[in-house]
Design an enzyme around this catalytic site. Structure first.
Site, PDB file in Angstrom:
ATOM      1  N   SER A   1       0.766  -0.796  -0.208  1.00 61.15           N
ATOM      2  CA  SER A   1       0.119  -0.338   0.037  1.00 61.15           C
ATOM      3  C   SER A   1       0.509   1.341  -0.023  1.00 61.15           C
ATOM      4  O   SER A   1       0.371   2.431   0.005  1.00 61.15           O
ATOM      5  CB  SER A   1      -1.208   0.004   1.470  1.00 61.15           C
TER       6      SER A   1
ATOM      7  N   HIS B   1      -0.541  -2.501  -7.031  1.00 64.52           N
ATOM      8  CA  HIS B   1      -1.791  -1.810  -6.108  1.00 64.52           C
ATOM      9  C   HIS B   1      -3.535  -2.364  -6.372  1.00 64.52           C
ATOM     10  O   HIS B   1      -3.612  -1.124  -6.484  1.00 64.52           O
ATOM     11  CB  HIS B   1      -1.562  -0.529  -5.613  1.00 64.52           C
TER      12      HIS B   1
ATOM     13  N   GLU C   1      -3.184   0.550  -9.384  1.00 65.26           N
ATOM     14  CA  GLU C   1      -2.231   1.480  -9.612  1.00 65.26           C
ATOM     15  C   GLU C   1      -0.585   0.391  -9.976  1.00 65.26           C
ATOM     16  O   GLU C   1      -1.055  -0.404  -8.729  1.00 65.26           O
ATOM     17  CB  GLU C   1      -1.951   2.006  -7.883  1.00 65.26           C
TER      18      GLU C   1
ATOM     19  N   ASN D   1      -3.394   6.393  -1.891  1.00 67.19           N
ATOM     20  CA  ASN D   1      -3.199   6.361  -0.625  1.00 67.19           C
ATOM     21  C   ASN D   1      -2.881   7.752   0.009  1.00 67.19           C
ATOM     22  O   ASN D   1      -2.998   8.123   1.604  1.00 67.19           O
ATOM     23  CB  ASN D   1      -2.349   4.856   0.064  1.00 67.19           C
TER      24      ASN D   1
END
Ligand code: CAA
Ligand code: NAD
Length: 282
Positions: A118, A139, A151, A189
């Site tokens: 992450s 991701h 991602e 994130n």
């Protein structure tokens, strides 16, 4: 075309990735260090597929076929033959470095090594693999069977070919990829986790109840669930790990994890996966 993948970790994300790949017709080897984690992972896949059958998004036969394509094991040697390995173990640098070093001795020529981290630097993770050009961040988002995004994060060493193959794979399993440069927390994130952290600061300061904070963001901003419920979905340990990478990576106090978050992780209140977080889960 990719037809055989291995997923390392059978937790929230590993199970979701394994399910999504199996439904797309790929053979999947799901590996975890803990037999109990594999059993929990398989149960959550079964439940999630059943949900899709109940909503007529999948037939009962497709569910059975998808489950039959998943092999769950604690034996790392079982990943031999996978064209793509997706590391989805605990968000911890040392754990991931250990896994990547181990993978390097097992994978064959041309295997792509993807990590679902992450937040951790793809460049740093790739550096311990003898073929760093074949390492990429892939991701996924939680819950994987529902969220469309992947991602793709290129480390400094990631080759164009690896990026192209990862992109084709994401599309093959029905996801929509975006490409992001390596940086702490990548794109999503970096934006999302500070927002959740701020909600935890607000709760800690007694600004409003958890329910009112969440309703505020749902009803006022159109979020599908509130930030505290989302923290419970993600896992408070994972959220804290991401915030620590952002805090240390940018050396900027704006990413300081809320003390309440640290306190809750220390208590073992990890959200849905432990039965208690900002809410109690059955
Ligand atoms: N498996 C299969 N299907 C699922 C599912 C699962 N685990 N969870 C939900 N669904 C499906 C349901 O079957 C339902 O399908 P229909 O639309 O056909 O009815 C649909 O998703 C909506 O589910 P529910 O009605 O049960 O509940 P909901 O409306 O609250 O939706 C949700 C659930 C999709 C999780 C929604 O709350 C949501 O989008 N939440 C935000 C999720 C989010 O932001 N994820 C990103 C987290 S951050 C991250 O992943 C990155 C990181 O590194 C931490
Ligand atoms: P989790 O805590 O649910 O599961 C982690 C699993 O990894 C556990 O089953 C654990 O036994 C296993 N594991 C630990 N060490 C291992 C090893 N050496 N080999 C094999 N398995 C090992 O965590 P999660 O939420 O599934 O997160 C996994 C990864 O995905 C993390 O990097 C996390 O940051 C990332 N991620 C999480 C989310 C989320 O919302 N939870 C979203 C996107 C990405």
């Amino acid at each position: 075309m990719t037809n055989q993948v291995a997923v390392i970790g059978a937790g929230i994300m590993g199970a979701g990735i394994a399910q999504t790949c199996a439904v797309a017709g790929l053979r999947v080897t799901m590996i975890d260090v803990a037999q109990a984690a594999l059993e929990r992972g398989l149960l959550s896949i079964d439940n999630s597929l059943e949900r899709l059958v109940a909503r007529q998004k999948l037939t009962a036969v497709q569910k059975t076929e998808a489950l039959a394509r998943i092999q769950a094991t604690t034996d790392y040697a079982a990943l031999a033959g996978a064209q793509l390995v997706i590391e989805a173990a605990t968000e911890n640098l040392d754990v991931k470095l250990r896994i990547l070093r181990q993978l390097a001795t097992l994978v064959v020529k041309d295997t792509i090594i993807a990590t679902n981290t992450s937040s951790i630097s793809i460049t740093q993770l790739a550096a311990v693999v003898p073929v760093p050009e074949r390492v990429i961040g892939m991701h996924f988002f939680n819950p994987v069977p529902v969220m469309a995004l992947v991602e793709l994060i290129r480390g400094l060493q990631t080759s164009d070919e690896t990026h192209a193959r990862a992109l084709a794979f994401a599309q093959q399993i029905g996801k929509t990829p975006i490409s992001v440069r390596n940086s702490p927390g990548f794109a999503v994130n970096r934006i999302l986790c500070p927002m959740i952290n701020e909600a935890i600061f607000a709760l800690q300061e007694g600004l409003a109840t958890a329910e009112d904070i969440d309703n505020g963001m749902k009803l006022g901003c159109g979020h599908p669930i509130g930030p505290l419920a989302l923290a419970d979905l993600v896992g408070l340990d994972t959220l804290l790990a991401v915030l620590e990478v952002l805090y240390e990576g940018f050396n900027d106090p704006k990413y300081r994890p809320a003390p309440l978050l640290k306190e809750m992780v220390a208590a073992g209140y990890l959200g849905r996966k432990s039965g208690r977080g900002f809410y109690v889960h059955s």
